[in-house]
Design a protein around this motif. Structure first.
Motif, PDB file in Angstrom:
ATOM      1  N   SER A 179       0.809  -1.218   0.000  1.00  0.00           N
ATOM      2  CA  SER A 179       0.000   0.000   0.000  1.00  0.00           C
ATOM      3  C   SER A 179       0.843   1.268   0.000  1.00  0.00           C
ATOM      4  CB  SER A 179      -0.936   0.008   1.216  1.00  0.00           C
ATOM      5  OG  SER A 179      -0.211   0.230   2.428  1.00  0.00           O
ATOM      6  N   LEU A 180       2.102   1.166   0.425  1.00  0.00           N
ATOM      7  CA  LEU A 180       2.961   2.348   0.485  1.00  0.00           C
ATOM      8  C   LEU A 180       3.235   2.936  -0.892  1.00  0.00           C
ATOM      9  CD1 LEU A 180       5.640   1.242   3.122  1.00  0.00           C
ATOM     10  CD2 LEU A 180       3.742   2.827   3.461  1.00  0.00           C
ATOM     11  N   ALA A 181       3.168   2.114  -1.927  1.00  0.00           N
ATOM     12  CA  ALA A 181       3.457   2.602  -3.285  1.00  0.00           C
ATOM     13  C   ALA A 181       2.448   3.644  -3.740  1.00  0.00           C
ATOM     14  CB  ALA A 181       3.469   1.430  -4.260  1.00  0.00           C
ATOM     15  N   HIS A 182       1.315   3.698  -3.077  1.00  0.00           N
ATOM     16  CA  HIS A 182       0.240   4.605  -3.505  1.00  0.00           C
ATOM     17  C   HIS A 182      -0.040   5.687  -2.470  1.00  0.00           C
ATOM     18  CE1 HIS A 182      -0.279   1.433  -6.432  1.00  0.00           C
ATOM     19  NE2 HIS A 182      -0.512   0.570  -5.459  1.00  0.00           N
ATOM     20  N   THR A 183       0.853   5.850  -1.502  1.00  0.00           N
ATOM     21  CA  THR A 183       0.680   6.871  -0.474  1.00  0.00           C
ATOM     22  C   THR A 183       1.980   7.638  -0.284  1.00  0.00           C
ATOM     23  OG1 THR A 183       1.300   5.335   1.303  1.00  0.00           O
ATOM     24  CG2 THR A 183      -1.036   5.482   0.744  1.00  0.00           C
ATOM     25  N   GLY A 184       1.884   8.813   0.314  1.00  0.00           N
ATOM     26  CA  GLY A 184       3.087   9.569   0.651  1.00  0.00           C
ATOM     27  C   GLY A 184       3.835  10.078  -0.565  1.00  0.00           C
ATOM     28  N   ASP A 185       5.139  10.006  -0.526  1.00  0.00           N
ATOM     29  CA  ASP A 185       6.013  10.519  -1.573  1.00  0.00           C
ATOM     30  C   ASP A 185       5.683   9.859  -2.918  1.00  0.00           C
ATOM     31  OD1 ASP A 185       8.352  11.003  -3.278  1.00  0.00           O
ATOM     32  OD2 ASP A 185       9.305  11.725  -1.456  1.00  0.00           O
ATOM     33  N   PRO A 186       5.436  10.632  -3.967  1.00  0.00           N
ATOM     34  CA  PRO A 186       5.108  10.043  -5.274  1.00  0.00           C
ATOM     35  C   PRO A 186       6.227   9.197  -5.866  1.00  0.00           C
ATOM     36  CG  PRO A 186       5.442  12.423  -5.456  1.00  0.00           C
ATOM     37  CD  PRO A 186       5.367  12.110  -4.002  1.00  0.00           C
ATOM     38  N   ARG A 187       7.462   9.387  -5.377  1.00  0.00           N
ATOM     39  CA  ARG A 187       8.574   8.571  -5.887  1.00  0.00           C
ATOM     40  C   ARG A 187       8.452   7.111  -5.471  1.00  0.00           C
ATOM     41  NH1 ARG A 187      13.317  12.601  -4.026  1.00  0.00           N
ATOM     42  NH2 ARG A 187      11.742  12.989  -2.420  1.00  0.00           N
ATOM     43  N   ASN A 192       9.079   1.059  -5.638  1.00  0.00           N
ATOM     44  CA  ASN A 192       8.212   0.651  -4.528  1.00  0.00           C
ATOM     45  C   ASN A 192       8.990   0.309  -3.270  1.00  0.00           C
ATOM     46  OD1 ASN A 192       6.208  -1.325  -6.836  1.00  0.00           O
ATOM     47  ND2 ASN A 192       6.281   0.871  -6.532  1.00  0.00           N
ATOM     48  N   PRO A 193       8.599   0.855  -2.114  1.00  0.00           N
ATOM     49  CA  PRO A 193       9.217   0.454  -0.849  1.00  0.00           C
ATOM     50  C   PRO A 193       9.126  -1.056  -0.666  1.00  0.00           C
ATOM     51  CG  PRO A 193       7.824   2.378  -0.523  1.00  0.00           C
ATOM     52  CD  PRO A 193       7.571   1.903  -1.919  1.00  0.00           C
ATOM     53  N   ALA A 194      10.224  -1.671  -0.223  1.00  0.00           N
ATOM     54  CA  ALA A 194      10.279  -3.134  -0.136  1.00  0.00           C
ATOM     55  C   ALA A 194      11.098  -3.560   1.074  1.00  0.00           C
ATOM     56  CB  ALA A 194      10.886  -3.716  -1.404  1.00  0.00           C
ATOM     57  N   CYS A 195      10.866  -4.787   1.528  1.00  0.00           N
ATOM     58  CA  CYS A 195      11.588  -5.316   2.677  1.00  0.00           C
ATOM     59  C   CYS A 195      11.479  -6.833   2.719  1.00  0.00           C
ATOM     60  CB  CYS A 195      11.029  -4.731   3.980  1.00  0.00           C
ATOM     61  SG  CYS A 195       9.297  -5.147   4.290  1.00  0.00           S
ATOM     62  N   THR A 196      12.283  -7.443   3.562  1.00  0.00           N
ATOM     63  CA  THR A 196      12.174  -8.859   3.879  1.00  0.00           C
ATOM     64  C   THR A 196      11.467  -8.989   5.223  1.00  0.00           C
ATOM     65  OG1 THR A 196      14.235  -9.006   5.143  1.00  0.00           O
ATOM     66  CG2 THR A 196      14.389  -9.238   2.738  1.00  0.00           C
ATOM     67  N   ILE A 197      11.132 -10.221   5.607  1.00  0.00           N
ATOM     68  CA  ILE A 197      10.477 -10.408   6.906  1.00  0.00           C
ATOM     69  C   ILE A 197      10.699 -11.815   7.422  1.00  0.00           C
ATOM     70  CG2 ILE A 197       8.260 -11.154   5.930  1.00  0.00           C
ATOM     71  CD1 ILE A 197       6.887  -9.528   8.201  1.00  0.00           C
TER      72      ILE A 197
END
Length: 361
Positions: A179-187, A192-197
């Motif tokens: 969901s972060l790809a469509h909120t906040g900073d347009p960049r 797309n913000p990404a991570c491991t878990i």
């Protein structure tokens, strides 16, 4: 050379000259009121030495962000420590720890540096997963299974439900990160913000765990080498499985390229989950690659963990020692480690699923 400034509200880095922070919207050019209570320097330890400009008057170093070093103390039930390391300009790892008398939920996430706002990705991932894990009941309190359902008789049924809870939690984290790809900073839409878990739910002797990416979970029993419970979603792990020499693969520049992650560009996320019931006392260790990179051999990893546990009065001090070990070895990446003791069931142990959250990032 591009200069950057920190927003005084959210500490996000942005190009100098901007009038407003693109993350929180606060005006960047307004003059902040002097703080009446000055901070201690995290570098040299000087008391009250950090001036209003954010620099220590004793050693000259810039004061760190609050996320540069985080600790979660669950007492004897578990602990977690996350640190920026020595070479990264910020900590892109995040962690969650919630503990009860006979329960613990723990999540570790490592932001993918090649993405935009990886620290935001790891933070929302651990929060989303941690909150969902809190709903996992003690396996001994689960309703009796439906006799018409197919069950795996080779696995203790008490732990199987926890694996499902972990899968659900990671799926929730995946949706939150996407969901972060469509909120906040347009960049964020372009990178797309990404991570491991990695995540684990411990209820008494029962453990459910799962992962996406190359952060790891280990089991350390009373003796012998540590056992890596997870399998890296990485280029190196893939080619090793195909028969490549492990040493050659791990030394390849592509070794740590991940093949699965959380993010809007990750495609369908299929976390791998497993479970077990402890028959002997041991420790569950969750960590980002900022630690295990320096301890690739299971025997050496186990020896260092045991040394830290033996020298420490509790899990928190042991976790601190492991972070210090990684920093002394080079600190080339952000470092996060969580330690959770697991005990085999006894008649005198209490059973409760009430959890208290001791850290959310």
């Amino acid at each position: 050379m591009t200069l950057t400034t920190d927003c005084t509200s959210c500490a996000d880095e942005r190009t100098a000259g901007a009038s407003f922070c693109e993350v929180c919207g606060r005006r960047l050019t307004e003059t902040a009121e002097p703080s009446s209570a000055r901070e201690d320097c995290s570098h040299c330890g000087a008391v009250g030495a950090v001036d209003d400009d954010g620099y220590c008057e004793e050693c000259g170093m810039q004061a760190g962000r609050s996320r540069d070093h985080l600790e979660a103390d669950g007492g004897a039930t578990g602990a977690a420590v996350s640190d920026r390391g020595r070479r990264h300009h910020r900590n892109e790892d995040a962690m969650w720890l919630a503990v009860g008398a006979d329960a613990a939920d723990v999540v570790v996430s490592d932001g993918v540096s090649a993405s935009f706002d990886p620290d935001a990705a790891s933070d929302i991932a651990v929060r989303a997963a941690g909150e969902l894990l809190a709903a996992a009941r003690h396996p001994d309190e689960q309703p009796a299974p439906n006799p018409d359902e197919t069950v795996d008789l080779e696995r203790p049924q008490g732990a199987v439900g926890l694996a499902g809870a972990v899968a659900h939690a990671i799926a929730g984290a995946a949706a939150a990160v996407a969901s972060l790809a469509h909120t906040g900073d347009p960049r964020r839409a372009a990178a797309n913000p990404a991570c491991t878990i990695v995540a684990a739910a411990v209820r008494g002797p029962h453990v459910g765990y799962g992962w996406v990416g190359d952060s790891r979970i280990y089991w350390l029993g009373p003796d012998g080498p540590a056992e890596q419970l997870t399998e890296d979603d990485s280029w190196a792990a893939h080619v090793i499985a195909l028969g490549a020499d492990p040493v050659t693969a791990m030394n390849d520049p592509k070794a740590h390229a991940i093949t699965a992650w959380l993010g809007a560009d990750a495609g369908p996320v299929a976390p791998r989950v497993r479970s077990f019931t402890a028959t002997e006392p041991g420790h569950l260790i969750l960590c980002s690659d900022g630690l295990w990179n320096y301890l690739p051999d299971p025997a050496e990893f186990g020896a260092v963990i045991r040394e830290a546990l033996a020298a420490a009065p509790g899990p928190l001090d042991a976790a601190r020692a492991l972070v210090a070990y990684a920093n002394a070895a080079g600190g080339g990446d952000n470092i996060t480690v969580a330690l959770v003791p697991v005990h085999p069931v006894t008649e005198t142990e209490p059973k409760t699923t009430e959890l208290s959250t001791t850290s959310e990032d």
